[in-house]
Scaffold this motif. Structure first.
Motif, mmCIF file in Angstrom:
data_model
loop_
_atom_site.group_PDB
_atom_site.id
_atom_site.type_symbol
_atom_site.label_atom_id
_atom_site.label_comp_id
_atom_site.label_asym_id
_atom_site.label_seq_id
_atom_site.Cartn_x
_atom_site.Cartn_y
_atom_site.Cartn_z
ATOM 1 N N HIS A 1 37.409 67.806 27.582
ATOM 2 C CA HIS A 1 38.125 68.565 29.025
ATOM 3 C C HIS A 1 36.379 68.485 29.602
ATOM 4 C CE1 HIS A 1 39.657 72.376 30.959
ATOM 5 N NE2 HIS A 1 38.562 72.599 30.931
ATOM 6 N N ARG A 2 35.890 68.449 31.222
ATOM 7 C CA ARG A 2 34.403 68.027 31.341
ATOM 8 C C ARG A 2 34.111 69.355 32.373
ATOM 9 N NH1 ARG A 2 33.919 62.224 33.806
ATOM 10 N NH2 ARG A 2 35.387 61.266 32.034
ATOM 11 N N ILE A 3 33.194 70.501 31.569
ATOM 12 C CA ILE A 3 32.666 71.486 32.318
ATOM 13 C C ILE A 3 31.579 70.579 33.168
ATOM 14 C CG2 ILE A 3 32.331 73.698 32.233
ATOM 15 C CD1 ILE A 3 33.603 73.740 29.579
ATOM 16 N N VAL A 4 31.529 71.585 34.400
ATOM 17 C CA VAL A 4 29.966 71.417 35.119
ATOM 18 C C VAL A 4 29.891 72.570 35.949
ATOM 19 C CG1 VAL A 4 29.181 69.857 37.147
ATOM 20 C CG2 VAL A 4 31.926 68.614 36.016
ATOM 21 N N VAL B 1 32.026 75.131 36.989
ATOM 22 C CA VAL B 1 31.540 76.430 37.089
ATOM 23 C C VAL B 1 30.134 77.288 38.328
ATOM 24 C CG1 VAL B 1 30.834 78.262 35.210
ATOM 25 C CG2 VAL B 1 32.379 76.770 34.608
ATOM 26 N N THR B 2 30.451 77.699 38.808
ATOM 27 C CA THR B 2 29.628 77.781 40.424
ATOM 28 C C THR B 2 28.668 79.464 39.854
ATOM 29 O OG1 THR B 2 30.134 76.524 41.754
ATOM 30 C CG2 THR B 2 29.014 78.218 42.684
ATOM 31 N N PRO B 3 27.643 79.325 38.705
ATOM 32 C CA PRO B 3 27.402 81.024 38.624
ATOM 33 C C PRO B 3 26.524 81.296 40.204
ATOM 34 C CG PRO B 3 26.626 79.262 36.951
ATOM 35 C CD PRO B 3 26.815 78.703 37.903
ATOM 36 N N LEU B 4 26.245 82.209 40.566
ATOM 37 C CA LEU B 4 26.103 83.114 41.710
ATOM 38 C C LEU B 4 25.490 84.737 41.323
ATOM 39 C CD1 LEU B 4 28.291 82.974 44.674
ATOM 40 C CD2 LEU B 4 26.748 81.445 44.262
ATOM 41 N N ALA C 1 30.803 66.966 40.558
ATOM 42 C CA ALA C 1 31.691 67.994 40.307
ATOM 43 C C ALA C 1 32.872 67.625 40.387
ATOM 44 C CB ALA C 1 31.047 68.477 41.130
ATOM 45 N N MET C 2 32.812 66.608 41.420
ATOM 46 C CA MET C 2 33.930 65.729 41.805
ATOM 47 C C MET C 2 35.277 65.346 40.572
ATOM 48 S SD MET C 2 33.848 65.714 44.955
ATOM 49 C CE MET C 2 32.728 67.353 44.869
ATOM 50 N N GLY C 3 34.550 65.336 39.154
ATOM 51 C CA GLY C 3 35.311 64.443 38.040
ATOM 52 C C GLY C 3 35.467 66.125 37.203
ATOM 53 N N VAL D 1 35.213 78.696 39.043
ATOM 54 C CA VAL D 1 35.211 79.412 38.655
ATOM 55 C C VAL D 1 33.795 80.484 38.981
ATOM 56 C CG1 VAL D 1 34.967 81.408 36.995
ATOM 57 C CG2 VAL D 1 36.613 79.182 36.540
ATOM 58 N N VAL D 2 34.208 80.980 39.991
ATOM 59 C CA VAL D 2 32.922 81.445 40.143
ATOM 60 C C VAL D 2 31.804 82.969 39.464
ATOM 61 C CG1 VAL D 2 31.701 82.559 42.206
ATOM 62 C CG2 VAL D 2 32.873 80.766 42.674
#
Length: 280
Positions: A15-18, A129-132, A122-124, A184-185
């Protein structure tokens, strides 16, 4: 009442987590490291690729962790870690495949700027995960709001990029049985947001999530402990190696557990496949 989801399994590689955000200072690397260690504590084999070859925060953190194990003569769950600083996507893909041979998860940490390699991974992503931070300065990365009503006026370039990637990925999922991308933000440092402003951000994020299909998860608060642990490579999950922890540190540990649960990641099953469990 929430009902348990029926368990399903997928077996098309790790599983790829970016962790990606074109803005720095959002706690991206700190979050990535703690998720990596949390997964390792659950028995998963974790590999990490740090694409920020200048700061290499995630890689340095894990290097410090290895050194602490050597110095204290202890064994801690951890992750394989490499840095990639090139600009060749084929070369990066080859490195990823090499790391994938002995991993259940591959975690990418990307630079806090627009970067071709970051876009490529990110495309793959299976989970992006985009932290804000809870501010409209950070929100501007994914959407622009009206100055008077704080309603979303339009998507940002970054959100449009991910939206298109998710649509292409959905077609590939149907054709090639690939996983769909879960975006996921993660809302970090929410405790420092004024109440009225937080309500406005709540509204804007909720509105935008419906338009582009991301989920929202609670992240990590701003705490000095995260900076203090960096030299040792330890995390809040390393019970017995941190000394006496105050109440705020115990709260922070629970924040981390809540974050990992919110990502809803597939964990390795005994048969070598990945078991997806969760709640509806």
């Amino acid at each position: 009442m929430q009902r348990p989801k029926k368990e399903t399994t997928v077996s098309n590689g790790p599983h790829r987590i970016v962790f990606a955000n074109e803005k720095g200072g959002t706690g991206k690397s700190t979050t990535a490291v703690h998720v990596a260690v949390a997964l390792a504590y659950q028995g998963a084999r974790v590999a990490t690729i740090d694409l920020d070859s200048r700061q290499r925060t995630m890689h340095r953190y894990l290097e410090n962790r290895t050194e602490t194990q050597r110095r204290r003569q202890i064994a801690l769950p951890g992750a394989q870690s490499v840095v990639y600083g090139g600009d060749n996507t084929d070369e990066l893909d080859a490195l990823t495949e090499q790391m994938a041979q002995h991993a259940d998860f591959i975690i990418f940490d990307t630079p806090g700027r627009d970067d071709p390699m970051a876009r490529h991974v990110a495309m793959g992503a299976d989970t992006l995960v985009t932290p804000l931070n809870d501010s409209f300065v950070d929100f501007d990365l994914i959407g622009q709001v009206d100055a008077e009503t704080f309603r979303v006026r339009r998507l940002s370039f970054y959100a449009e990029l991910i939206w298109e990637a998710r649509k292409k990925r959905a077609m590939a999922t149907i054709r090639d049985a690939r996983r769909e991308m879960d975006w996921v933000v993660v809302r970090n440092r929410t405790g420092y947001t004024e109440a009225r402003n937080q309500r406005r951000i709540d509204q804007a994020l909720g509105e935008l999530s419906k338009r582009v299909g991301f989920r929202i998860a609670s992240g990590l608060s701003e705490r000095v402990i995260y900076r203090e642990l960096f030299p040792s490579g330890l995390t809040l999950l390393d019970k017995g190696h941190l000394g006496e922890l105050g109440t705020s540190h115990l709260v922070a540990r629970q924040e981390l557990r809540t974050l990992v649960a919110g990502l809803n990641l597939p964990m390795p099953a005994p048969n070598g496949q990945m078991a997806m469990t969760g709640v509806e």
